[in-house]
Enzyme design. Sequence first.
Site, PDB file in Angstrom:
ATOM      1  N   TRP A  31     -39.160  -8.344  -1.877  1.00 34.08           N
ATOM      2  CA  TRP A  31     -38.041  -9.230  -1.564  1.00 34.08           C
ATOM      3  C   TRP A  31     -37.192  -9.376  -2.820  1.00 34.08           C
ATOM      4  CZ3 TRP A  31     -36.956 -10.699   3.254  1.00 34.08           C
ATOM      5  CH2 TRP A  31     -35.974 -11.675   3.439  1.00 34.08           C
ATOM      6  N   GLU A  94     -31.246 -23.018   1.634  1.00 35.44           N
ATOM      7  CA  GLU A  94     -30.877 -24.250   2.330  1.00 35.44           C
ATOM      8  C   GLU A  94     -32.085 -25.100   2.692  1.00 35.44           C
ATOM      9  OE1 GLU A  94     -28.560 -23.053   5.694  1.00 35.44           O
ATOM     10  OE2 GLU A  94     -26.945 -22.270   4.455  1.00 35.44           O
ATOM     11  N   HIS A  97     -38.178 -23.946   1.277  1.00 35.66           N
ATOM     12  CA  HIS A  97     -39.142 -22.844   1.240  1.00 35.66           C
ATOM     13  C   HIS A  97     -39.529 -22.486  -0.190  1.00 35.66           C
ATOM     14  CE1 HIS A  97     -35.729 -20.372   0.118  1.00 35.66           C
ATOM     15  NE2 HIS A  97     -36.569 -19.392  -0.154  1.00 35.66           N
ATOM     16  N   PHE A 122     -48.149 -14.985 -14.309  1.00 41.90           N
ATOM     17  CA  PHE A 122     -47.139 -15.544 -13.408  1.00 41.90           C
ATOM     18  C   PHE A 122     -45.763 -15.122 -13.904  1.00 41.90           C
ATOM     19  CE2 PHE A 122     -44.282 -19.072 -12.212  1.00 41.90           C
ATOM     20  CZ  PHE A 122     -44.593 -19.253 -10.880  1.00 41.90           C
ATOM     21  N   ARG A 136     -32.054 -13.590 -15.710  1.00 41.30           N
ATOM     22  CA  ARG A 136     -33.443 -13.561 -16.174  1.00 41.30           C
ATOM     23  C   ARG A 136     -34.095 -12.200 -15.911  1.00 41.30           C
ATOM     24  NH1 ARG A 136     -31.310 -18.057 -15.234  1.00 41.30           N
ATOM     25  NH2 ARG A 136     -31.973 -20.003 -16.218  1.00 41.30           N
TER      26      ARG A 136
END
Length: 158
Positions: A31, A94, A97, A122, A136
């Site tokens: 993703w 929005e 999540h 992480f 980043r």
Amino acid sequence: MATALKNLSDYTSDQFVDISEKKFGLVVAEWNRAITDTLAQGAYETLLKHGAKEENVFRNTVPGSFELTLGAQLLAQHEEIDAVICLGVVIKGETKHDDYICHAVAQGLTTVGLKFNKPVIFGLVTTNTEEQAWDRAGGKHGNKGVEAAVTAIHMLGF
């Protein structure tokens, strides 16, 4: 923001251990793939720069950041893997999540590292916008993938 105060790609390697025989697993979320590929490239190049062998760096992909935890566990369970670096991007939308995903990934990766007694890093970029994510991933705040690889090397010397 913390990264506004520090470039993610700035580090000192004075006390790095020899990683020439260490094996690294990269778990990369698909993703936001363009961004995660850039993070993975930063991590990979950093590992090679500091002595890792190409054949000792294994890249695996998972569908999204939520799946980083299971991907990390599947790699960490192999005795020959010395450290696992997890890379993903969660951009606030929005809904809430992002809160659920980031919390689950942070808790999950911590658990995996403790369960297998090895570094599970992480490397999750969590931002409000896509622009901030790119900042980043090699932009004005450096590359979180570089920082994640450096963290893995540091932890192997602990």
